[in-house]
Design a protein around this motif. Structure first.
Motif, mmCIF file in Angstrom:
data_model
loop_
_atom_site.group_PDB
_atom_site.id
_atom_site.type_symbol
_atom_site.label_atom_id
_atom_site.label_comp_id
_atom_site.label_asym_id
_atom_site.label_seq_id
_atom_site.Cartn_x
_atom_site.Cartn_y
_atom_site.Cartn_z
ATOM 1 N N LEU A 314 0.829 -1.207 0.000
ATOM 2 C CA LEU A 314 0.000 0.000 0.000
ATOM 3 C C LEU A 314 0.864 1.259 0.000
ATOM 4 N N LYS A 315 1.980 1.184 0.719
ATOM 5 C CA LYS A 315 2.914 2.317 0.764
ATOM 6 C C LYS A 315 3.423 2.643 -0.640
ATOM 7 N N ARG A 316 3.502 1.598 -1.489
ATOM 8 C CA ARG A 316 3.943 1.793 -2.875
ATOM 9 C C ARG A 316 2.760 2.043 -3.814
ATOM 10 N N ASN A 317 1.581 2.246 -3.182
ATOM 11 C CA ASN A 317 0.344 2.464 -3.958
ATOM 12 C C ASN A 317 -0.045 1.260 -4.801
ATOM 13 N N GLU A 318 0.343 0.088 -4.370
ATOM 14 C CA GLU A 318 -0.036 -1.111 -5.132
ATOM 15 C C GLU A 318 -1.210 -1.784 -4.452
#
Ligand code: KG4
Ligand code: ZN
Length: 339
Positions: A314-318
């Motif tokens: 999520l931190k990588r927007n995945e």
């Protein structure tokens, strides 16, 4: 960011809330062990039905223990592979429904990556990549190079049974108890590990240099006990201790070869067999590398490792699509062959 983690790949119905990939706010593990114990093994149909009955209560408890309501959760992570298909589908469907109803991101994660992430939840400083991973459970025995939370290269793996499976099968044969790993570990404390001289596999050449094999050992312990006897009497605790020693030495021999060849000196262990006391004591003796074990509560299947890993994506927007499927096997992991 608070992530709800859901894990139903095997016989643990588990859910947890983890903040920022690190702080465990709750970690609920409802084990089905007593329900499978009468069959001395996991019955997939029973497992998936029990997950269906339990998942709502387990997630509710995880939220309550974290003192959070569903609308305070920022994302839902769930194991989608590998595992027993029927069991995986229960957690996956529940996670999708939860994320859809709350309009929050949904992340499907790999169980193997999650086991390798477990140590990051409790170590005070993050463990830096790359390191070596030793993932040993009921379904997997993998020695790998871990370059990131989602990037591993498999260096060695079992060519037949998994380590935990060998513990379970030997235990079932001799009626030592279920699950076999813990039963054999306990019984071994009172046994003489040199009572039987069980064979090690001859996997030292070419592409199998780091591989493992347990079928020969399993066969020797179950069918050829007499052939490997050193002492006269046959005590259950001696069988257990001699088997345990050989099973773990098989793992260590490959691991030591990998350490020697890669010069990586941090090893991160994970999976149910990482709870083994003989494995832990043997690795604690070693001074030229550092082996990090998760606490016993995070060795076996749990939702916290899933939530922690989900946060990293999520931190990588995945995020995953609601079309994400469950898979019983992991595709795309290639074994590195040393030239
Ligand atoms: O990681 P896990 O909970 O589930 C899977 O993903 O498979 O691992 C379960 C396995 C079982 O085979 C069990 O017998 C083994 O881990 N195990 C142990 C010990 N505790 C559990 N094996 C050896 N020694 C132990 N103390
Ligand atoms: Zn597992």
């Amino acid at each position: 960011m608070k992530i709800l983690g859901i894990e139903t790949s095997c016989d643990e119905c588990a859910s947890a809330v983890v903040e920022n990939g690190k702080n465990i706010l709750s970690n609920v593990v409802a084990t089905q062990i007593p329900f499978h114990a009468i069959y001395e093994g996991i019955v997939p149909e029973i497992a998936s039905r029990m997950h269906t009955d339990w998942i709502y209560g387990v997630v509710k408890e995880a939220l309550e223990k974290a003192n959070l309501s569903p609308n305070e959760i920022d994302g839902v992570a769930v194991t989608s592979q590998p595992g027993m298909l029927g069991s995986l589908l229960v957690g996956l469907s529940f996670a999708k429904a939860f994320a859809w109803s709350q309009k929050i991101p949904f992340i499907a994660v790999d169980h193997i990556f999650a086991h390798l992430y477990a140590v990051q939840l409790t170590e005070t400083t993050p463990i830096e990549y790359p390191f070596l991973g030793l993932l040993v459970s009921g379904g997997h025995s993998i020695i790998c190079k871990v370059d990131a939370f989602d990037t591993i290269t498999i260096l060695g793996t079992t060519i037949d049974d998994a380590a935990g499976e060998a513990f379970d099968k030997v235990s079932k044969h001799y009626g030592f108890g279920y699950p076999g790993g813990l039963a054999i570990d306990k019984l071994s404390q009172k046994g003489d590990s040199s009572a039987f001289n069980f064979p090690m596999p001859n996997l030292y050449k070419g592409e199998h240099r780091y591989d493992l094999s347990y079928s020969g050992l399993k066969n020797a312990v179950i069918n050829q006990l007499e052939q490997f006897r050193i002492k006269e009497e046959t005590l259950p605790e001696d069988i257990a201790a001699s088997f345990q020693k050989t099973a773990i030495e098989i793992l260590l021999r490959s691991l030591f070869r990998v350490i020697e060849d890669t010069n990586l000196t941090t090893v991160v262990a994970g999976g149910g067999v990482a709870a083994n006391s003989y494995l832990r004591s043997r690795l604690a003796e070693k001074k030229h590398f550092n082996c990090i074990f998760p606490p016993l509560s995070l060795c076996g299947d749990n939702g916290a490792m899933i939530a922690g890993l989900g946060y990293q994506y999520l931190k990588r927007n995945e995020v995953s699509s609601f079309n994400a499927l469950a898979s019983s096997r992991v595709k795309g992991f290639k074994k590195y062959v040393k030239k």
